[in-house]
Design a protein around this motif. Sequence first.
Motif, PDB file in Angstrom:
ATOM      1  N   ALA A 154     -10.667   5.833  -3.607  1.00  0.00           N
ATOM      2  CA  ALA A 154      -9.796   5.145  -2.661  1.00  0.00           C
ATOM      3  C   ALA A 154      -9.551   3.706  -3.099  1.00  0.00           C
ATOM      4  O   ALA A 154      -8.425   3.200  -3.039  1.00  0.00           O
ATOM      5  N   LEU A 155     -10.609   3.039  -3.562  1.00  0.00           N
ATOM      6  CA  LEU A 155     -10.464   1.666  -4.044  1.00  0.00           C
ATOM      7  C   LEU A 155      -9.567   1.623  -5.281  1.00  0.00           C
ATOM      8  O   LEU A 155      -8.697   0.742  -5.393  1.00  0.00           O
TER       9      LEU A 155
ATOM     10  N   ALA B 267      -7.209   3.775  -6.116  1.00  0.00           N
ATOM     11  CA  ALA B 267      -5.831   4.057  -5.719  1.00  0.00           C
ATOM     12  C   ALA B 267      -5.197   2.843  -5.045  1.00  0.00           C
ATOM     13  O   ALA B 267      -4.010   2.546  -5.266  1.00  0.00           O
ATOM     14  N   TRP B 268      -5.974   2.143  -4.241  1.00  0.00           N
ATOM     15  CA  TRP B 268      -5.439   0.957  -3.551  1.00  0.00           C
ATOM     16  C   TRP B 268      -5.094  -0.141  -4.546  1.00  0.00           C
ATOM     17  O   TRP B 268      -4.012  -0.729  -4.498  1.00  0.00           O
ATOM     18  N   LEU B 269      -6.020  -0.413  -5.474  1.00  0.00           N
ATOM     19  CA  LEU B 269      -5.754  -1.438  -6.483  1.00  0.00           C
ATOM     20  C   LEU B 269      -4.593  -1.035  -7.387  1.00  0.00           C
ATOM     21  O   LEU B 269      -3.766  -1.866  -7.759  1.00  0.00           O
ATOM     22  N   HIS B 270      -4.525   0.247  -7.696  1.00  0.00           N
ATOM     23  CA  HIS B 270      -3.437   0.749  -8.530  1.00  0.00           C
ATOM     24  C   HIS B 270      -2.086   0.532  -7.848  1.00  0.00           C
ATOM     25  O   HIS B 270      -1.090   0.190  -8.495  1.00  0.00           O
ATOM     26  N   SER B 271      -2.067   0.698  -6.530  1.00  0.00           N
ATOM     27  CA  SER B 271      -0.814   0.538  -5.790  1.00  0.00           C
ATOM     28  C   SER B 271      -0.348  -0.917  -5.733  1.00  0.00           C
ATOM     29  O   SER B 271       0.827  -1.192  -5.475  1.00  0.00           O
ATOM     30  N   LEU B 272      -1.272  -1.855  -5.973  1.00  0.00           N
ATOM     31  CA  LEU B 272      -0.933  -3.274  -5.884  1.00  0.00           C
ATOM     32  C   LEU B 272      -0.381  -3.845  -7.180  1.00  0.00           C
ATOM     33  O   LEU B 272       0.189  -4.945  -7.176  1.00  0.00           O
TER      34      LEU B 272
ATOM     35  N   ARG C 294       4.228  -3.577 -10.246  1.00  0.00           N
ATOM     36  CA  ARG C 294       5.425  -3.632  -9.409  1.00  0.00           C
ATOM     37  C   ARG C 294       6.565  -4.448 -10.021  1.00  0.00           C
ATOM     38  O   ARG C 294       7.625  -4.575  -9.416  1.00  0.00           O
TER      39      ARG C 294
END
Length: 245
Positions: free
Chosen positions: A18-19, A21-26, A29
């Motif tokens: 989960a961590l 995936a969250w960092l990956h989403s940030l 961009r």
Amino acid sequence: MSRRRAVLEVAGLLAGFALFAWLHSLIGRDHLTATANAATLQSIERTLHLDIVLPANRWLAGHVRLAHAAAWFYRAYYLAIAGTLIWVGLRDVAVYRRVRRAMVAMMVLVLPFYWAVPMSPPRFALPGTVDIVALHGIFGHASRDGGWTAMPSMHVGWSLWCAYAVWTALRPTHPRAALLAWIFPLLMVAVVIATANHYVLDIAGSVLLVGAAVGLTALLPRPGSPSPPTSGPGANRTNLASPPG
């Protein structure tokens, strides 16, 4: 492994994913930089005669049944990761701990690279490609919603990790069967190229990533290995009461 330890292990893995995936989403961009980096990568691949994504993608787009299978295979790698973790954990706890370390190292190593070198995948940056996963996949057009972190390919990276984990677990007792594990990443390589999700050099980056993660964890003491003797007063003292030899 006790039931309590197993529960804590699963909880820790879920929290880690989960961590990640969250960092990956940030990160990743910066679309303009990602597109520019993709153009540079395309130029390098043309120079090296590795620009096979577009013809492979057009071929797959013309074979609908194979395109459906490729899209499902592309999405199902999550199941392969979970299945590999469970199978190795039940088979050999020591191997499980070793390959889990490599998994964590992969996630730690790849995020800084994604931040430093955003990369647009071929389906966004290479004119004429068909987004096969969006067209035929189980989640419809979800593959168009993001993804400027194509280098290295974590689909190939995770499939290589799965093969490494199974190969490590089987090699001592079933060396020939262990080699079959490497079919999975070979199929994933074909899928990510033909679906226009990654370039050839993205795959080379994945091999380097997994190699670095495995090499890094190999430098650490193996789980369950005895600790070296500690030095202290009398540590090197000879026991005069014991006979020589």
